[in-house]
Enzyme design. Structure first.
Site, mmCIF file in Angstrom:
data_model
loop_
_atom_site.group_PDB
_atom_site.id
_atom_site.type_symbol
_atom_site.label_atom_id
_atom_site.label_comp_id
_atom_site.label_asym_id
_atom_site.label_seq_id
_atom_site.Cartn_x
_atom_site.Cartn_y
_atom_site.Cartn_z
ATOM 1 N N GLU A 74 1.715 -13.283 2.971
ATOM 2 C CA GLU A 74 1.440 -13.501 1.546
ATOM 3 C C GLU A 74 2.692 -13.937 0.799
ATOM 4 O OE1 GLU A 74 -2.187 -10.245 1.666
ATOM 5 O OE2 GLU A 74 -0.172 -9.630 1.069
ATOM 6 N N ASP B 12 -3.601 -0.939 0.849
ATOM 7 C CA ASP B 12 -4.035 -0.367 -0.433
ATOM 8 C C ASP B 12 -3.325 0.960 -0.700
ATOM 9 O OD1 ASP B 12 -5.974 -2.488 -0.481
ATOM 10 O OD2 ASP B 12 -7.222 -1.290 0.834
ATOM 11 N N PRO C 88 0.847 1.918 17.951
ATOM 12 C CA PRO C 88 -0.080 1.104 18.759
ATOM 13 C C PRO C 88 -1.551 1.327 18.389
ATOM 14 C CG PRO C 88 0.686 2.984 20.032
ATOM 15 C CD PRO C 88 1.423 3.033 18.723
ATOM 16 N N ALA C 89 -1.896 0.896 17.177
ATOM 17 C CA ALA C 89 -3.281 1.018 16.699
ATOM 18 C C ALA C 89 -3.412 0.137 15.471
ATOM 19 C CB ALA C 89 -3.608 2.470 16.349
ATOM 20 N N GLN D 181 4.223 -10.192 4.771
ATOM 21 C CA GLN D 181 5.036 -11.350 5.146
ATOM 22 C C GLN D 181 4.289 -12.666 4.894
ATOM 23 O OE1 GLN D 181 6.389 -11.145 9.193
ATOM 24 N NE2 GLN D 181 7.429 -13.115 9.144
ATOM 25 N N SER E 63 -11.689 -2.932 -4.435
ATOM 26 C CA SER E 63 -12.975 -2.766 -3.756
ATOM 27 C C SER E 63 -13.284 -1.283 -3.553
ATOM 28 C CB SER E 63 -12.949 -3.489 -2.407
ATOM 29 O OG SER E 63 -11.870 -3.012 -1.625
ATOM 30 N N THR F 237 -4.491 0.539 4.839
ATOM 31 C CA THR F 237 -3.074 0.917 4.773
ATOM 32 C C THR F 237 -2.333 0.165 3.669
ATOM 33 O OG1 THR F 237 -2.596 -0.671 6.526
ATOM 34 C CG2 THR F 237 -2.914 1.615 7.180
#
Length: 308
Positions: free
Chosen positions: A159, A233, A225-226, A157, A22, A231
């Protein structure tokens, strides 16, 4: 006389990648997250954009176009007519329809007719954390048709569970999932994130010779923590880039990929904090351009532990 295509006549030492993913005008997901890092690592990369959206779908709205299988094949035929179809690698990420995925399978076959040694790196993007975000019928196409022709797979995990039918609840389950996938086709499998006992693990597996036990390893990954977009890709692109440079050392390739990724994520989080934004309040666009030194020359801070 038509001048030669230099990426064919004088190929880079690393390779020539066709990346079907994409594309967003703004932000970094899909090809926007994968092409630049691979170029930094020395690859010629030709992107085909499976969608072209104004921004990623996590925003309140998005607009744009979706490429269909026929349009993808038009592009492949255009390349073929000009003898431009020699690639060392094919990289695929999010694919939203069965018809498009079936055309990608035709592309794999066509590219291998030109270069039988083509490496196909497949991120089988289907969902996460127990939820599918592609049509259910895509799962069986991935399992029955795509996995057997892939050289390297990089599922998360969820997938990996979808592809193997195995519930991954322990490190042993993760390793067994890799074994099941090896038996179906790919010699390299990296389950990029397994959530276990409050920790994140990457489990990698390389079957160097048919009939032999694969070399397997894990890397413990700190939880940041976000929530970030793009990531997965980026991770798959880095794994392609480094595993091709170190073909016999998937553990080293994973160390380099994880170390780059973590540096990018930490910079992203710190920059959002500097701008006065709470990084836990929404998904964050990764700071790819600002992190190019961490992509080109990562400092290995996350080490692989080999399983016996």
């Amino acid at each position: 006389m038509t001048p030669p295509i230099l990426s064919l006549a004088l190929p880079s030492a690393t390779g020539r990648v066709l990346s079907i993913q994409s594309h967003t005008v703004q932000g970094y997901v899909g090809n926007k997250s994968a092409v630049f890092p691979l170029q930094l690592l020395g690859y010629d990369v030709d992107p085909i954009n499976s969608v072209q959206f104004s921004n990623h779908t996590g925003y309140p709205t998005f607009k744009g176009q979706v490429l269909n299988g026929g349009q993808l094949w038009d592009l492949i035929e255009g390349l073929e007519e000009n003898e431009l179809l020699y690639y060392t690698h094919l990289l695929t990420g999010y694919i939203g329809s069965v018809s498009f995925l079936n055309t990608v399978l035709k592309v794999v076959e066509k590219l291998r007719s030109v270069n039988p040694k083509l490496t196909y790196v497949c991120d089988p993007v289907m969902g996460d954390e127990g939820k599918l975000y592609v049509p259910q019928e895509l799962v069986s196409v991935y399992r029955e048709k795509v996995v057997p022709v892939a050289s390297m797979l990089t599922p998360n995990q969820f997938e990996a569970e979808q592809l193997t039918g195995l519930r991954i609840q322990s490190e042993g389950d993760g390793r067994e999932a890799c074994n099941i996938l090896h038996a179906a086709g790919p010699t390299k499998v990296v389950i990029t994130s397994i959530s276990m006992n409050g920790e994140l693990l990457l489990i990698g597996s390389h079957q160097k010779n048919e009939g032999q036990s694969p070399e397997q390893f894990k890397i413990a990954i700190p939880k940041i923590p976000a929530y970030f977009t793009g990531t997965g890709d980026l991770t798959t692109a880095l794994l392609l880039g480094w595993s091709n440079k170190y073909p016999e050392h998937l553990d080293l390739a994973a160390e380099l990929a994880v170390s780059s990724l973590q540096a990018v994520l930490r910079r992203t989080m710190n920059d959002y904090k500097s701008a006065g934004h709470d990084p836990e309040s929404s998904s964050l666009e990764i700071r790819l351009i600002q992190s190019q030194d961490d992509i080109r020359n990562p400092k290995i801070k996350f080490k692989a532990q080999r399983y016996d």
